[in-house]
Design a protein around this motif. Structure first.
Motif, PDB file in Angstrom:
ATOM      1  N   PRO A 266       0.741  -1.159  -0.147  1.00 11.35           N
ATOM      2  CA  PRO A 266      -0.062  -0.055  -0.024  1.00 11.35           C
ATOM      3  C   PRO A 266       0.836   1.147  -0.022  1.00 11.35           C
ATOM      4  CG  PRO A 266      -0.052  -1.067   2.277  1.00 11.35           C
ATOM      5  CD  PRO A 266       0.926  -1.989   1.400  1.00 11.35           C
ATOM      6  N   GLY A 267       2.190   1.086   0.214  1.00  8.16           N
ATOM      7  CA  GLY A 267       2.979   2.383   0.406  1.00  8.16           C
ATOM      8  C   GLY A 267       3.375   2.905   1.670  1.00  8.16           C
ATOM      9  N   ARG A 268       3.701   4.109   1.769  1.00  3.12           N
ATOM     10  CA  ARG A 268       4.161   4.486   3.043  1.00  3.12           C
ATOM     11  C   ARG A 268       3.127   5.626   3.796  1.00  3.12           C
ATOM     12  NH1 ARG A 268       6.591   8.677   5.744  1.00  3.12           N
ATOM     13  NH2 ARG A 268       8.452   8.175   6.814  1.00  3.12           N
ATOM     14  N   TYR A 269       3.183   5.344   5.229  1.00  2.00           N
ATOM     15  CA  TYR A 269       2.175   6.066   5.865  1.00  2.00           C
ATOM     16  C   TYR A 269       2.609   6.708   7.200  1.00  2.00           C
ATOM     17  CZ  TYR A 269      -1.479   3.854   2.953  1.00  2.00           C
ATOM     18  OH  TYR A 269      -2.359   3.515   1.880  1.00  2.00           O
ATOM     19  N   ASP A 270       2.127   7.917   7.489  1.00  5.87           N
ATOM     20  CA  ASP A 270       2.629   8.449   8.786  1.00  5.87           C
ATOM     21  C   ASP A 270       1.535   8.677   9.999  1.00  5.87           C
ATOM     22  OD1 ASP A 270       5.397   9.030   8.629  1.00  5.87           O
ATOM     23  OD2 ASP A 270       4.880   9.834   7.007  1.00  5.87           O
ATOM     24  N   GLY A 271       1.793   8.932  11.069  1.00  2.00           N
ATOM     25  CA  GLY A 271       0.689   9.126  12.024  1.00  2.00           C
ATOM     26  C   GLY A 271      -0.592   8.132  12.153  1.00  2.00           C
ATOM     27  N   ALA A 272      -1.708   8.651  12.243  1.00  3.15           N
ATOM     28  CA  ALA A 272      -2.834   7.874  12.394  1.00  3.15           C
ATOM     29  C   ALA A 272      -2.858   6.870  11.123  1.00  3.15           C
ATOM     30  CB  ALA A 272      -4.234   8.700  12.488  1.00  3.15           C
ATOM     31  N   GLU A 273      -2.761   7.242  10.018  1.00  2.00           N
ATOM     32  CA  GLU A 273      -2.791   6.367   9.000  1.00  2.00           C
ATOM     33  C   GLU A 273      -1.775   5.085   8.979  1.00  2.00           C
ATOM     34  OE1 GLU A 273      -2.273   8.832   5.582  1.00  2.00           O
ATOM     35  OE2 GLU A 273      -4.298   9.369   5.359  1.00  2.00           O
ATOM     36  N   LEU A 274      -0.809   5.465   9.429  1.00  7.30           N
ATOM     37  CA  LEU A 274       0.068   4.153   9.922  1.00  7.30           C
ATOM     38  C   LEU A 274      -0.417   3.270  10.981  1.00  7.30           C
ATOM     39  CD1 LEU A 274       2.762   2.826   9.464  1.00  7.30           C
ATOM     40  CD2 LEU A 274       3.900   4.488  11.008  1.00  7.30           C
ATOM     41  N   ILE A 275      -0.706   3.990  12.136  1.00  5.51           N
ATOM     42  CA  ILE A 275      -1.319   3.173  13.257  1.00  5.51           C
ATOM     43  C   ILE A 275      -2.269   2.217  13.055  1.00  5.51           C
ATOM     44  CG2 ILE A 275      -2.030   3.685  15.738  1.00  5.51           C
ATOM     45  CD1 ILE A 275      -0.645   5.914  16.172  1.00  5.51           C
ATOM     46  N   ALA A 276      -3.373   2.854  11.987  1.00  5.09           N
ATOM     47  CA  ALA A 276      -4.469   1.947  11.608  1.00  5.09           C
ATOM     48  C   ALA A 276      -4.302   0.679  11.087  1.00  5.09           C
ATOM     49  CB  ALA A 276      -5.197   2.762  10.626  1.00  5.09           C
ATOM     50  N   TRP A 277      -2.702   0.686  10.576  1.00  8.75           N
ATOM     51  CA  TRP A 277      -2.600  -0.749  10.002  1.00  8.75           C
ATOM     52  C   TRP A 277      -2.208  -1.885  10.949  1.00  8.75           C
ATOM     53  CZ3 TRP A 277      -3.368  -2.132   5.398  1.00  8.75           C
ATOM     54  CH2 TRP A 277      -3.369  -1.209   4.187  1.00  8.75           C
ATOM     55  N   TYR A 278      -2.023  -1.242  12.193  1.00 10.66           N
ATOM     56  CA  TYR A 278      -1.952  -2.337  13.157  1.00 10.66           C
ATOM     57  C   TYR A 278      -3.057  -3.134  13.699  1.00 10.66           C
ATOM     58  CZ  TYR A 278       3.202  -0.784  14.324  1.00 10.66           C
ATOM     59  OH  TYR A 278       4.284  -0.142  13.990  1.00 10.66           O
ATOM     60  N   HIS A 279      -4.339  -2.443  13.354  1.00 14.50           N
ATOM     61  CA  HIS A 279      -5.519  -3.144  13.656  1.00 14.50           C
ATOM     62  C   HIS A 279      -5.585  -4.391  12.531  1.00 14.50           C
ATOM     63  CE1 HIS A 279      -7.580  -0.680  16.751  1.00 14.50           C
ATOM     64  NE2 HIS A 279      -7.049   0.419  16.110  1.00 14.50           N
ATOM     65  N   VAL A 280      -5.100  -3.957  11.405  1.00 15.60           N
ATOM     66  CA  VAL A 280      -5.413  -5.033  10.134  1.00 15.60           C
ATOM     67  C   VAL A 280      -4.657  -6.419  10.479  1.00 15.60           C
ATOM     68  CG1 VAL A 280      -4.968  -5.540   7.878  1.00 15.60           C
ATOM     69  CG2 VAL A 280      -5.824  -3.420   8.656  1.00 15.60           C
ATOM     70  N   GLY A 281      -3.221  -6.448  11.130  1.00 14.64           N
ATOM     71  CA  GLY A 281      -2.599  -7.642  11.071  1.00 14.64           C
ATOM     72  C   GLY A 281      -3.113  -8.668  12.134  1.00 14.64           C
ATOM     73  N   ASP A 282      -2.815  -9.788  11.958  1.00 14.76           N
ATOM     74  CA  ASP A 282      -2.970 -10.962  13.021  1.00 14.76           C
ATOM     75  C   ASP A 282      -1.661 -11.226  13.523  1.00 14.76           C
ATOM     76  OD1 ASP A 282      -6.040 -11.779  12.541  1.00 14.76           O
ATOM     77  OD2 ASP A 282      -5.240 -11.788  10.473  1.00 14.76           O
ATOM     78  N   VAL A 283      -0.629 -11.226  12.651  1.00 17.45           N
ATOM     79  CA  VAL A 283       0.761 -11.172  12.933  1.00 17.45           C
ATOM     80  C   VAL A 283       1.657 -10.302  12.553  1.00 17.45           C
ATOM     81  CG1 VAL A 283       2.614 -13.091  12.984  1.00 17.45           C
ATOM     82  CG2 VAL A 283       0.454 -14.031  13.136  1.00 17.45           C
ATOM     83  N   PHE A 284       2.653  -9.772  13.382  1.00 18.50           N
ATOM     84  CA  PHE A 284       3.513  -8.890  12.774  1.00 18.50           C
ATOM     85  C   PHE A 284       4.979  -9.496  12.553  1.00 18.50           C
ATOM     86  CE2 PHE A 284       6.784  -5.456  13.105  1.00 18.50           C
ATOM     87  CZ  PHE A 284       6.317  -4.479  12.605  1.00 18.50           C
TER      88      PHE A 284
END
Length: 341
Positions: A266-284
């Motif tokens: 999806p590309g590069r993100y900062d701030g809230a748009e970056l943090i939102a990706w942590y909701h998506v994952g099951d495993v990091f």
């Protein structure tokens, strides 16, 4: 008007390479406890593209840049540091790593009668790799500083064997303010819902990577391991958030492995748009072959994700059977096994 009995805040001078998100919270905290000034020797990160306006808006501490000087490889020589330090007259100087500016701080220690502390972000793998070239320099300096703060406890213990007393060392991983992070995390749900819909992530299981697309991050190894998993489990998705010099090579590898339908860039993100990706994952996952600490691991843990981390990253010391696992650096079979759902 002078307030009788008011305690003068001690002056703390911190020297860092550049303004970055993973130390903002600790400096904001220190600004409440000390008269704090942070000096950065780069105006922007050489290999990162942080949103400096966004970062600056979050700073509750004073910072300035030291520009007069030059660089030799990864070593910064800044001579206006002496003038700014002499003008500020710190009680404590916190230098970063055992380079020219930390060595210069030892000189100022005598002139200004201040304490000198050094921060070290090295993982054990990075520390050992540098022993041949920097071991003599580090072992000499460590005996003269007043304190040492390491993001790796293993590295801290090694420095103790080099001559600094245990009492003058501290293990302090790069933790954000968990209250601030969790508040931002909890407020990012609407952005997450957009991601889920746009990339059709439901009902798939997602493996998440956040970071630069650079050789040291070892994303090609991650793709190889994921390619094996995707052949057995079509319900998997790999999300690689970030940008960098290896993007075209990564895209080619994805096509070569035949996993284009399973991988999202999806590309590069900062701030809230970056943090939102942590909701998506099951495993990091952090697959780096070379890494100092790996602050994204802490953010993933605060988000409640299970973390799979390379043994090369300092943050692997935070993992146990309850929150994640560690795979052997560069070991494809080990990475594949730890990513198995």
């Amino acid at each position: 008007m002078k307030v009788i009995g008011a305690r003068r805040k001690k002056k703390l001078l911190v020297i860092q390479p550049y303004l970055a998100p993973y130390r903002l919270d600790i400096y904001n905290y220190l600004a409440g406890e000390y008269d704090l000034l942070v000096l950065y020797w780069y105006r922007s990160a050489p290999e990162q593209k942080f949103d400096l306006d966004l970062l600056s808006a979050q700073c509750r501490f004073k910072y300035e840049f030291i520009d007069f000087g030059f660089n030799i490889r990864f070593q910064a020589f800044r001579f206006d540091f002496f003038l700014k330090a002499a003008k500020f007259k710190p009680d404590i100087i916190i230098g970063h790593e055992f380079g020219f500016l930390s060595f210069s701080s030892l000189f100022l220690k005598r002139v200004l009668n201040c304490k000198v502390v050094v921060t070290c972000d090295d993982s054990m793998a990075v520390f050992e790799a540098q022993l041949k070239t920097k071991g003599f320099w580090k072992s000499g300096m460590v005996k003269w500083i007043d304190g040492l703060i390491c993001t790796s406890n293993l590295v801290r213990q090694r420095y103790v064997t080099m001559g600094i007393s245990e009492q003058r060392t501290c293990w302090h991983p790069l933790f954000p303010d968990d209250r601030v992070f969790r508040r931002n995390f909890n407020n990012a749900h609407l952005i997450t819902e957009y991601y889920v819909e746009r990339y059709q992530l439901q009902p798939h299981k997602s493996i998440l990577y956040i970071g630069r697309l650079a050789p040291e991050k070892n994303i090609l190894l991650l793709l190889a391991a994921f390619g094996r998993l995707a052949k057995r489990e079509e319900n998997l998705r790999l999300i690689i958030v970030g940008e960098g010099p290896m993007r075209s090579q990564i895209e080619s590898k994805i096509k070569e492995l035949g996993i284009s339908d399973f991988v999202i860039l999806p590309g590069r993100y900062d701030g809230a748009e970056l943090i939102a990706w942590y909701h998506v994952g099951d495993v990091f996952v952090l697959p780096s072959r070379q890494e100092t600490f790996g602050a994204v691991v802490v953010e993933a843990l605060l988000s409640g994700l299970r973390v799979v981390c390379s043994s090369a990253a300092g943050a692997h010391e935070l993992l146990d059977a309850k929150n994640g696992s560690v795979f052997l650096n560069e070991d494809l079979d080990s990475l594949e096994a730890q990513l198995e759902f």
